[in-house]
Motif scaffolding. Structure first.
Motif, PDB file in Angstrom:
ATOM      1  N   ALA A 312       0.862  -1.181   0.000  1.00 16.21           N
ATOM      2  CA  ALA A 312       0.000   0.000   0.000  1.00 16.21           C
ATOM      3  C   ALA A 312       0.896   1.227   0.000  1.00 16.21           C
ATOM      4  O   ALA A 312       1.755   1.376   0.869  1.00 16.21           O
ATOM      5  CB  ALA A 312      -0.934   0.012   1.200  1.00 16.21           C
ATOM      6  N   PHE A 313       0.688   2.087  -0.974  1.00 14.94           N
ATOM      7  CA  PHE A 313       1.406   3.350  -1.057  1.00 14.94           C
ATOM      8  C   PHE A 313       0.476   4.444  -0.530  1.00 14.94           C
ATOM      9  O   PHE A 313      -0.269   5.066  -1.279  1.00 14.94           O
ATOM     10  CB  PHE A 313       1.852   3.606  -2.498  1.00 14.94           C
ATOM     11  N   PHE A 314       0.510   4.602   0.813  1.00 20.17           N
ATOM     12  CA  PHE A 314      -0.213   5.700   1.456  1.00 20.17           C
ATOM     13  C   PHE A 314       0.674   6.939   1.353  1.00 20.17           C
ATOM     14  O   PHE A 314       1.056   7.552   2.357  1.00 20.17           O
ATOM     15  CB  PHE A 314      -0.508   5.368   2.916  1.00 20.17           C
ATOM     16  N   SER A 315       1.013   7.306   0.128  1.00 17.03           N
ATOM     17  CA  SER A 315       2.068   8.283  -0.102  1.00 17.03           C
ATOM     18  C   SER A 315       1.846   8.990  -1.430  1.00 17.03           C
ATOM     19  O   SER A 315       1.043   8.564  -2.259  1.00 17.03           O
ATOM     20  CB  SER A 315       3.438   7.591  -0.099  1.00 17.03           C
ATOM     21  N   GLY A 316       2.588  10.065  -1.609  1.00 15.77           N
ATOM     22  CA  GLY A 316       2.612  10.782  -2.871  1.00 15.77           C
ATOM     23  C   GLY A 316       4.043  11.062  -3.271  1.00 15.77           C
ATOM     24  O   GLY A 316       4.941  11.052  -2.425  1.00 15.77           O
ATOM     25  N   ASN A 317       4.278  11.289  -4.573  1.00 14.88           N
ATOM     26  CA  ASN A 317       5.628  11.550  -5.071  1.00 14.88           C
ATOM     27  C   ASN A 317       6.568  10.390  -4.774  1.00 14.88           C
ATOM     28  O   ASN A 317       7.786  10.548  -4.753  1.00 14.88           O
ATOM     29  CB  ASN A 317       6.158  12.851  -4.471  1.00 14.88           C
ATOM     30  N   ALA A 318       6.000   9.214  -4.516  1.00 18.79           N
ATOM     31  CA  ALA A 318       6.812   8.060  -4.121  1.00 18.79           C
ATOM     32  C   ALA A 318       7.583   7.511  -5.315  1.00 18.79           C
ATOM     33  O   ALA A 318       7.136   7.577  -6.461  1.00 18.79           O
ATOM     34  CB  ALA A 318       5.929   6.970  -3.522  1.00 18.79           C
ATOM     35  N   VAL A 319       8.764   6.963  -5.012  1.00 21.75           N
ATOM     36  CA  VAL A 319       9.601   6.298  -6.009  1.00 21.75           C
ATOM     37  C   VAL A 319       9.781   7.224  -7.214  1.00 21.75           C
ATOM     38  O   VAL A 319       9.595   6.826  -8.362  1.00 21.75           O
ATOM     39  CB  VAL A 319       8.996   4.938  -6.441  1.00 21.75           C
ATOM     40  N   CYS A 320      10.174   8.449  -6.968  1.00 22.94           N
ATOM     41  CA  CYS A 320      10.371   9.419  -8.048  1.00 22.94           C
ATOM     42  C   CYS A 320      11.855   9.591  -8.359  1.00 22.94           C
ATOM     43  O   CYS A 320      12.297   9.313  -9.472  1.00 22.94           O
ATOM     44  CB  CYS A 320       9.745  10.757  -7.673  1.00 22.94           C
ATOM     45  N   GLY A 321      12.633  10.035  -7.384  1.00 20.93           N
ATOM     46  CA  GLY A 321      14.060  10.232  -7.599  1.00 20.93           C
ATOM     47  C   GLY A 321      14.836   8.948  -7.345  1.00 20.93           C
ATOM     48  O   GLY A 321      14.659   8.293  -6.309  1.00 20.93           O
ATOM     49  N   ARG A 322      15.680   8.572  -8.312  1.00 16.20           N
ATOM     50  CA  ARG A 322      16.529   7.395  -8.142  1.00 16.20           C
ATOM     51  C   ARG A 322      17.854   7.826  -7.530  1.00 16.20           C
ATOM     52  O   ARG A 322      18.480   8.796  -7.993  1.00 16.20           O
ATOM     53  CB  ARG A 322      16.759   6.716  -9.495  1.00 16.20           C
ATOM     54  N   ILE A 323      18.277   7.130  -6.469  1.00 13.47           N
ATOM     55  CA  ILE A 323      19.499   7.502  -5.765  1.00 13.47           C
ATOM     56  C   ILE A 323      20.526   6.384  -5.813  1.00 13.47           C
ATOM     57  O   ILE A 323      20.192   5.212  -5.994  1.00 13.47           O
ATOM     58  CB  ILE A 323      19.212   7.877  -4.296  1.00 13.47           C
ATOM     59  N   LEU A 324      21.765   6.787  -5.644  1.00  6.01           N
ATOM     60  CA  LEU A 324      22.897   5.865  -5.542  1.00  6.01           C
ATOM     61  C   LEU A 324      23.505   6.048  -4.171  1.00  6.01           C
ATOM     62  O   LEU A 324      23.914   7.159  -3.806  1.00  6.01           O
ATOM     63  CB  LEU A 324      23.921   6.160  -6.633  1.00  6.01           C
ATOM     64  N   LEU A 325      23.565   4.971  -3.388  1.00  2.00           N
ATOM     65  CA  LEU A 325      24.082   5.049  -2.027  1.00  2.00           C
ATOM     66  C   LEU A 325      25.571   4.749  -1.983  1.00  2.00           C
ATOM     67  O   LEU A 325      26.071   3.887  -2.715  1.00  2.00           O
ATOM     68  CB  LEU A 325      23.342   4.081  -1.108  1.00  2.00           C
ATOM     69  N   ASP A 326      26.263   5.476  -1.108  1.00  2.00           N
ATOM     70  CA  ASP A 326      27.670   5.248  -0.803  1.00  2.00           C
ATOM     71  C   ASP A 326      27.740   4.883   0.675  1.00  2.00           C
ATOM     72  O   ASP A 326      27.709   5.754   1.549  1.00  2.00           O
ATOM     73  CB  ASP A 326      28.491   6.500  -1.096  1.00  2.00           C
ATOM     74  N   GLU A 327      27.812   3.587   0.971  1.00  4.27           N
ATOM     75  CA  GLU A 327      27.762   3.120   2.355  1.00  4.27           C
ATOM     76  C   GLU A 327      28.978   3.560   3.160  1.00  4.27           C
ATOM     77  O   GLU A 327      28.932   3.609   4.390  1.00  4.27           O
ATOM     78  CB  GLU A 327      27.650   1.587   2.377  1.00  4.27           C
ATOM     79  N   ARG A 328      30.082   3.898   2.501  1.00  6.36           N
ATOM     80  CA  ARG A 328      31.297   4.285   3.230  1.00  6.36           C
ATOM     81  C   ARG A 328      31.088   5.539   4.052  1.00  6.36           C
ATOM     82  O   ARG A 328      31.647   5.670   5.151  1.00  6.36           O
ATOM     83  CB  ARG A 328      32.454   4.517   2.256  1.00  6.36           C
ATOM     84  N   VAL A 329      30.314   6.469   3.539  1.00  9.03           N
ATOM     85  CA  VAL A 329      30.069   7.729   4.243  1.00  9.03           C
ATOM     86  C   VAL A 329      28.583   7.909   4.553  1.00  9.03           C
ATOM     87  O   VAL A 329      28.140   9.012   4.849  1.00  9.03           O
ATOM     88  CB  VAL A 329      30.592   8.937   3.428  1.00  9.03           C
ATOM     89  N   ARG A 330      27.796   6.828   4.485  1.00  4.48           N
ATOM     90  CA  ARG A 330      26.362   6.876   4.763  1.00  4.48           C
ATOM     91  C   ARG A 330      25.719   8.013   3.977  1.00  4.48           C
ATOM     92  O   ARG A 330      24.983   8.840   4.522  1.00  4.48           O
ATOM     93  CB  ARG A 330      26.103   7.036   6.267  1.00  4.48           C
ATOM     94  N   ALA A 331      26.006   8.057   2.692  1.00  2.00           N
ATOM     95  CA  ALA A 331      25.559   9.171   1.847  1.00  2.00           C
ATOM     96  C   ALA A 331      24.911   8.646   0.579  1.00  2.00           C
ATOM     97  O   ALA A 331      25.043   7.469   0.225  1.00  2.00           O
ATOM     98  CB  ALA A 331      26.740  10.066   1.503  1.00  2.00           C
TER      99      ALA A 331
END
Length: 498
Positions: A312-331
């Protein structure tokens, strides 16, 4: 110069109506609803209003930070036995205390004190240098650490920081997760909280050093820093340090726990890291403003739906921006859009990002599309659908102001997909902006389903927790509504039995 403090009266203005919510919430649940002893027993424990901030100050030179006392955690989420470290700075130096509270219903109080730490001597910790891609990565010394006790129930926990020098307060926030099987996995939208976090001044994902509202790539933000004051839609200094949880997500958690639904909590980062873990739930819940996802998150939720998990997507603007995570700096940084070229028409900078499949509507049923922002009434189009059972709604009936400030449209050509609510959006009263939202539902492969409410403000129709501030832009939602509660209950109860 520091802005004046906020009164406690304002913080508690919603508390008096919270008790009345109990009867309304329980009244919407049928007698045969299976509830969790874990959640009921936790919420039977004594609650308090003392988790609320009562004295905050924001430095107007930065607009967003409270340098007198601010902090962050080593983990966005942690499970029992894991150690969370707390990093705090006070400027000027001041001794301080840290009260850890779990957020929930608790008889309408909204929180329970679970541990008091300190007092600690306090010190002023250095602001981090501006790194590549404008990254602000704090490397502060911890003031304390805590192994999460085995009896702490999964939930959203805040630490109320209080500087003893002048009583100024702010929060830090983290999630306690577990590995048990549960009816509902409540995903907190903390990558979106961090994307909009401008701490210490203008260092959000939306500032490239030239523009304060920038939608391109090449900018990183880190979880290794405090959350500043919320920067959009409304002025909410009493939530400083807590991301966006109180603004868009807490009303749903408060309502679910008041009813006793079997709910457990996870971070966006848990969805990213642990795809198989999503399959321990009967229903996956995206809540509020859930904009930023990694491709791993998308594939993990998609795999869970294919395995028979409801969503259930009780949300708006969901899954819009795609991100790339860098776990080394939690960024992380913004690298793409989960939508077709031209789908977000008014954000010029987004044209520099990759627009490629998978598209968000292929998972949600609909997704962000031009003009993205706006407001509307939530208008019933399929009153014979089971989600409307017990609501009394008919074709064309409206729930005033419930759609905003971002929404989903452009439904995908998924076999069996139905549009259950739809209407045009506006940029101001009676000023249409060319948008059309579509709330949808479609069947999964194993008798499961995916529901999309198509609005950031769905939870406003469920409850008003203590300290809650109602948004008002483009349109204004009108608070708890028996029809929204019943639709939500219908969706959750259907998840429980499928």
């Amino acid at each position: 110069m520091i802005q004046p403090e906020i009164s406690r009266r304002e913080a508690l203005k919603q508390a008096t109506c919270a008790g009345a919510l109990t009867l309304a919430a329980y009244a919407t649940v049928s007698a045969d609803t299976v509830v969790s002893n874990r959640i009921r027993e936790e919420n039977a424990r004594p609650g308090t209003h003392d988790w609320l901030l009562t004295r905050t100050r924001i430095n107007p030179a930065t607009k967003y930070r409270c340098p007198l006392i601010e902090g962050y955690c080593s983990h966005a989420s942690a499970q029992a036995g894991e150690t969370v470290r707390f990093f705090v700075s006070t400027n000027p130096p001041s001794s301080f205390t840290l009260d850890l509270c779990r957020l929930g219903y608790y008889g309408g109080n909204g929180g329970r004190l679970v541990r008091r730490l300190g007092p600690f001597p306090g010190r002023t910790q250095s602001d981090p240098e501006i790194g590549p891609k404008r990254l602000r990565d704090c490397r502060w010394e911890p003031c304390a650490e805590l192994a999460i006790p085995m009896d702490w129930v999964s939930g959203v926990y805040v630490g109320k920081l209080t500087a003893e020098r002048d009583g100024v307060q702010s929060y830090l926030i983290f999630i306690v997760r577990d590995n048990r099987r549960a009816d509902f996995l409540f995903q907190c939208s903390d990558t979106t909280w961090q994307a909009y976090n401008r701490w210490p001044s203008q260092f959000s994902l939306y500032d490239n050093g030239k523009h304060n509202w920038y939608w391109g790539g090449g900018v990183q933000v880190s979880f290794n820093r405090p959350y500043g004051k919320y920067c959009q839609i409304l002025d909410a200094p009493l939530s400083t340090g807590s991301g966006e949880f109180f603004l868009w997500e807490f009303p749903l958690a408060f309502w679910m726990e008041s009813v006793g639904f079997d709910v457990t909590y996870i971070s966006n980062l848990d969805t990213h890291r642990d795809g198989p873990g999503l399959q321990r739930g009967k229903g996956f819940l995206s809540v509020g403003h859930d904009e930023y996802w990694s491709i791993e998150m998308f594939h993990n939720v998609q795999a869970a739906v294919r395995a028979g998990v409801n969503a259930a997507f009780f949300s708006g603007n969901a899954v819009c921006g795609r991100i790339l995570l860098d776990e080394r700096v939690r960024a992380f940084e913004r690298v793409g859009v989960f939508g077709p070229p031209g789908g977000t028409i008014e954000f010029e900078n987004m044209k520099t990002l990759a627009h490629e499949r998978p598209y968000a509507n292929e998972l949600i049923g609909a997704h962000s599309t031009g003009p993205v922002t706006g407001g509307a009434d939530w208008i019933c189009t399929r009153p014979d659908h089971w989600i409307f059972a017990g609501t009394g709604m008919k074709t064309g009936d409206r729930i005033a102001g419930l759609v905003g400030w971002e929404w989903h449209g452009d439904p995908a050509p998924i076999p069996g997909l139905e549009i259950v609510a739809s209407g045009v959006t506006q940029s101001a009263p009676d000023k249409l902006n060319g948008g059309r939202y579509t709330a949808t539902i479609y069947p999964g492969p194993k008798g499961n389903f995916v529901f999309n409410a198509a609005t950031c403000w769905w939870a406003d129709g469920l409850s008003e927790p203590p300290g809650y501030v109602r948004p008002h832009v483009y349109t204004r939602p009108h608070g708890p509504d028996a029809r929204v509660q019943r639709i939500t209950r219908n969706v959750l109860e259907r998840m429980h039995v499928t």
